[in-house]
Design a protein around this motif. Structure first.
Motif, PDB file in Angstrom:
ATOM      1  N   LYS A 270      -4.593  14.626   2.317  1.00 55.60           N
ATOM      2  CA  LYS A 270      -4.364  13.146   2.505  1.00 55.60           C
ATOM      3  C   LYS A 270      -5.346  12.132   2.185  1.00 55.60           C
ATOM      4  O   LYS A 270      -6.475  11.683   2.358  1.00 55.60           O
ATOM      5  CB  LYS A 270      -3.759  12.492   3.950  1.00 55.60           C
ATOM      6  N   THR A 271      -4.632  10.320   1.695  1.00 55.69           N
ATOM      7  CA  THR A 271      -5.396   9.795   1.546  1.00 55.69           C
ATOM      8  C   THR A 271      -5.012   8.121   2.538  1.00 55.69           C
ATOM      9  O   THR A 271      -4.406   8.305   3.209  1.00 55.69           O
ATOM     10  CB  THR A 271      -5.079   8.682   0.250  1.00 55.69           C
ATOM     11  N   ASN A 272      -6.344   7.318   2.682  1.00 60.93           N
ATOM     12  CA  ASN A 272      -6.026   6.261   3.415  1.00 60.93           C
ATOM     13  C   ASN A 272      -4.996   5.576   2.244  1.00 60.93           C
ATOM     14  O   ASN A 272      -4.886   5.542   1.019  1.00 60.93           O
ATOM     15  CB  ASN A 272      -7.356   5.645   3.665  1.00 60.93           C
TER      16      ASN A 272
ATOM     17  N   ALA B  34       0.402   5.600   0.597  1.00 61.53           N
ATOM     18  CA  ALA B  34      -0.808   6.753   0.845  1.00 61.53           C
ATOM     19  C   ALA B  34       0.153   8.496   0.286  1.00 61.53           C
ATOM     20  O   ALA B  34       1.074   8.482   0.226  1.00 61.53           O
ATOM     21  CB  ALA B  34      -0.825   6.852   2.453  1.00 61.53           C
TER      22      ALA B  34
ATOM     23  N   ASP C 134      -8.614  11.650   0.693  1.00 64.59           N
ATOM     24  CA  ASP C 134     -10.491  10.831   1.441  1.00 64.59           C
ATOM     25  C   ASP C 134      -9.877  11.882   2.740  1.00 64.59           C
ATOM     26  O   ASP C 134     -10.930  11.941   3.021  1.00 64.59           O
ATOM     27  CB  ASP C 134      -9.248  10.009   2.682  1.00 64.59           C
ATOM     28  N   ASN C 135      -9.318  13.034   3.250  1.00 70.07           N
ATOM     29  CA  ASN C 135      -9.384  13.742   4.309  1.00 70.07           C
ATOM     30  C   ASN C 135      -8.105  14.849   4.380  1.00 70.07           C
ATOM     31  O   ASN C 135      -7.329  14.618   3.490  1.00 70.07           O
ATOM     32  CB  ASN C 135      -9.193  13.636   5.549  1.00 70.07           C
TER      33      ASN C 135
ATOM     34  N   ASN D  37       0.567  -1.349  -0.104  1.00 71.87           N
ATOM     35  CA  ASN D  37       0.009   0.155  -0.436  1.00 71.87           C
ATOM     36  C   ASN D  37       1.023   1.689   0.415  1.00 71.87           C
ATOM     37  O   ASN D  37       1.986   1.303   0.582  1.00 71.87           O
ATOM     38  CB  ASN D  37      -1.032   0.112   1.232  1.00 71.87           C
TER      39      ASN D  37
END
Length: 719
Positions: A695-697, A624, A663-664, A622
């Motif tokens: 930011k993203t998760n 971010a 995402d936020n 993953n």
């Protein structure tokens, strides 16, 4: 835009033998004789009025500045003179930590040369005007210069004085000689010491500490490839060799294992020959690659910044100063014209210069000034461009006196360090005295040249005419550092300049291997009081910063497929980034990750939009993403909108900023951290106050998939 009409004003080289010019390293200055008293009819809004002033160097009525530059230099001399022990001279910038600016630990290895040159302006002026206090100031000058050049043991000296410092000193000696003052100011014994010490040897085959003179035995040549510092220091060596030669002092000789021609040249011409090859070979676009000496593969080359453009201006001016006009070739003039063509589209009514890369702030402004002055002297400006250049230089001098110089500080000084400003660690606050001398020197020598060119005491062209000329400049200009198709430099390196009304926006694409982890080298738009990098530091400023396996990666090099198009009044820039680099200084390509970005920047009236589409063929695990926008707007005037992805600003150039794909997002105060000033917030031109971080998760970016992120920034036109 490649005008090379020769100016009739620039033909009088033969009459300029008493005028000396050079460069200011570590800083970027250039040398000259003291500025002359004002002509009988001097406009209050002239370069001469700001630099020299009235006959007593005071501010002429209507000039609109707090003090002339000669007044600033005299104040520095007086500050030193009144101290019983000059090593204890203190400058207080009001931040609670005054600095002993003339001790041996300032970190300014050019200080003796800067001091000798700066204070000599006052000596020459006092002598010329018959000032009754001249003898007293001369005694102080002799005491300080003698102490600073004192040997402590063997070949060690109390003060370091390397490279640029040696050059400054030689400019001083030549200036004093031109005024018939050399043997009055310096004894024969002191001149013998200076002749032995002021060489370029510390830059070749030695540690460069400046504590020793490393010249080989007489008759033993120096390997010209043994330069132990950046390749632009060939230009410093060139200045030193030429000014020694002009004084009648001999130079060590050079040899080259790969180029026997060097051995047949004198040091001055061998250094110019080598420097010309550097510019010719390390950038197909004709600019100086400032990373090419320590980075040997195309992965690691291509740092193009202020000095890449300024270097040729310094080379040309030094050629003139040392009467080396025979070697001022069409090739060198052509490189100078390229630098002119890069900066003309950036000119503005506020006198601002480079806003990207390192060592900017007041040096970014004065670099434009030096390049334009070199071009005026070399005859590569048209008559109209001469008027434009002089008008901009006047505005730059006015900006220095009213923006960079701060008379409200406890010790009035140029300010690059306090009240929200920050500069490179290379120019740390302990160097404040030397930086004052360097910057004042630049404008003094430039003023002397424009006086010689027939502009002495003249007002600039009317603002309406200057603005009309600016308004006619292209909407965008693309300047290639590496010409497309150059197989030796396969990655795109270029500057895109967009003009939106009065606003100038730069997008600099440069590999910058040693600095690309710092925000001033990010591939993002930069514009006054709108978006600006922070020196020597990095964070997710307007780029998709990636977190992966506990490390941070950024898209700051490996640019491919650069395209710039204009359609329906919009300028669209697109490019691909083929790998992401680890966000640490001097990261090597072995730490890159297999992550690509396709980036599109759209410049419309009052709006900049960027989209980044990320993909990878092999990346596992993953990642971010974070992107930040930091604003000069007061935090109290900033409002996060209810949609959670946008923010509104008041009382600032920025009016709104919004994102998609994250995402936020969160708005935070940026200027303070833990009760102290946040170092990320101090840009060269002032403090940033708020940060909007999106930011993203964590998410997977599997083969054949992509994810797109965007931001849009709206702004008001400059008044």
């Amino acid at each position: 835009m490649h005008r090379q009409k020769k100016s009739a004003l620039a033909i009088a080289f033969g009459t300029l033998s008493a005028l000396f010019i050079g460069g200011c390293g570590g800083s970027n200055s250039t040398g000259t004789t003291a500025t002359t008293p004002p002509p009988p009819a001097m406009a209050a809004n002239s370069l001469q009025a700001i630099v020299y002033g009235a006959s007593d160097t005071s501010v002429p009525a209507g000039a609109g500045v707090p003090i002339t530059m000669m007044g600033q230099m005299r104040a520095l001399f007086d500050l030193i003179k009144k101290s019983p022990d000059f090593t204890q001279v203190v400058m207080d910038l009001g931040d609670g930590s005054p600095v002993h600016v003339l001790d041996t630990n300032t970190g300014d290895k050019f200080l003796p040369g800067k001091l000798a040159l700066g204070l000599s302006y006052i000596l020459i002026d006092m002598k010329t005007r018959g000032d009754p206090n001249y003898a007293d100031y001369l005694a102080t000058y002799q005491k300080i210069t003698a102490a600073m050049i004192t040997q402590t043991s063997g070949t060690n000296y109390l003060y370091a004085n390397t490279s640029w410092g040696e050059y400054y000193y030689l400019v001083t000696l030549n200036n004093l000689k031109a005024h018939g003052m050399l043997n009055e100011v310096f004894s024969d014994a002191m001149l013998a010491t200076l002749q032995n010490r002021l060489t370029f040897c510390d830059m070749f085959g030695a540690d460069g500490s400046g504590k020793t003179n490393t010249c080989p035995a007489a008759g033993v040549p120096i390997d010209i490839a043994s330069l132990n510092t950046a390749q632009n220091y060939y230009a410093v060596s060139y200045g030193i060799a030429g000014l020694r030669q002009k004084l009648g002092w001999s130079n060590p000789t050079f040899a080259s294992a790969t180029d026997p021609a060097v051995a047949t040249m004198g040091a001055r011409d061998a250094l110019l020959y080598t420097l010309t090859k550097h510019i010719r070979n390390d950038s197909s676009g004709g600019f100086s690659d400032e990373a090419s000496n320590t980075h040997t593969t195309y992965y690691d080359q291509a740092r193009f910044d202020r000095y890449s453009t300024l270097l040729i201006g310094e080379v040309v001016e030094r050629s003139i100063e040392m009467d080396n006009l025979a070697n001022l070739t069409p090739e060198l003039k052509g490189y100078l014209r390229k630098s002119v063509d890069l900066i003309l589209p950036q000119l503005n009514t506020d006198g601002q210069g480079f806003n990207y890369g390192r060592s900017i702030g007041p040096y970014g402004d004065s670099a434009f000034v030096e390049i334009l002055t070199a071009a005026a002297n070399a005859g590569v400006l048209s008559q109209q461009e001469m008027q434009i250049a002089y008008s901009f230089i006047y505005k730059s001098a006015y900006r220095f006196d009213t923006f960079w110089y701060d008379p409200t500080l406890p010790t009035p000084s140029v300010n690059m360090w306090v009240k929200g400003r920050g500069t490179d660690s290379y120019r740390g606050k302990p160097r404040v005295m030397g930086e004052n001398f360097s910057l004042l020197h630049q404008y003094m020598y430039v003023n002397a040249w424009w006086n010689k060119l027939g502009f002495g005491g003249n007002a600039p062209m009317a603002d309406t005419d200057f603005k009309t000329w600016l308004a006619a400049l292209p909407h965008y200009t693309l300047t290639w550092y590496n010409v497309p198709g150059d197989t030796a430099h396969p990655y795109s390196a270029a500057l895109i300049t967009v003009r939106d009304g009065k606003r100038v926006i730069n997008l600099n694409l440069s590999q910058a291997p040693d600095y690309n982890s710092y925000t001033p080298y990010y591939p993002v738009p930069v514009s006054d009081k709108l978006t600006y990098g922070t020196t020597d530091l990095g964070y997710a400023l307007l780029i998709p910063q990636v977190s992966y396996n506990g490390k941070t990666y950024i898209p700051v090099t490996y640019y491919k497929n650069l395209s710039v198009q204009e359609s329906n009044g919009q300028v669209v820039v697109s490019f691909d980034t083929t790998r992401f680099r680890q966000a640490v200084k001097n990261a090597t390509y072995t730490t890159d990750i297999d992550l690509q970005a396709h980036t599109v920047l759209t410049f419309a009236q009052g709006t900049i939009t960027r989209t980044d589409t990320l993909s990878s063929g092999t990346l596992a695990g993953n990642i971010a993403i974070e992107t930040d926008f930091t604003s000069f707007a007061d935090f109290q005037s900033t409002t996060a909108n209810g949609d959670g992805v946008s923010v509104t600003y008041a009382n600032s150039s920025a009016t709104s900023y919004g994102t998609t794909g994250f995402d936020n997002c969160a708005l935070s105060n940026f200027d303070m951290a833990g009760g102290v000033t946040n170092p990320l917030s101090t840009t060269p031109i002032g403090q940033l106050h708020s940060n909007f971080a999106c930011k993203t998760n964590p998410f997977a970016l599997s083969v054949g998939t992509s994810r797109t992120f965007s931001w849009s920034l709206k702004y008001a036109d400059l008044s």
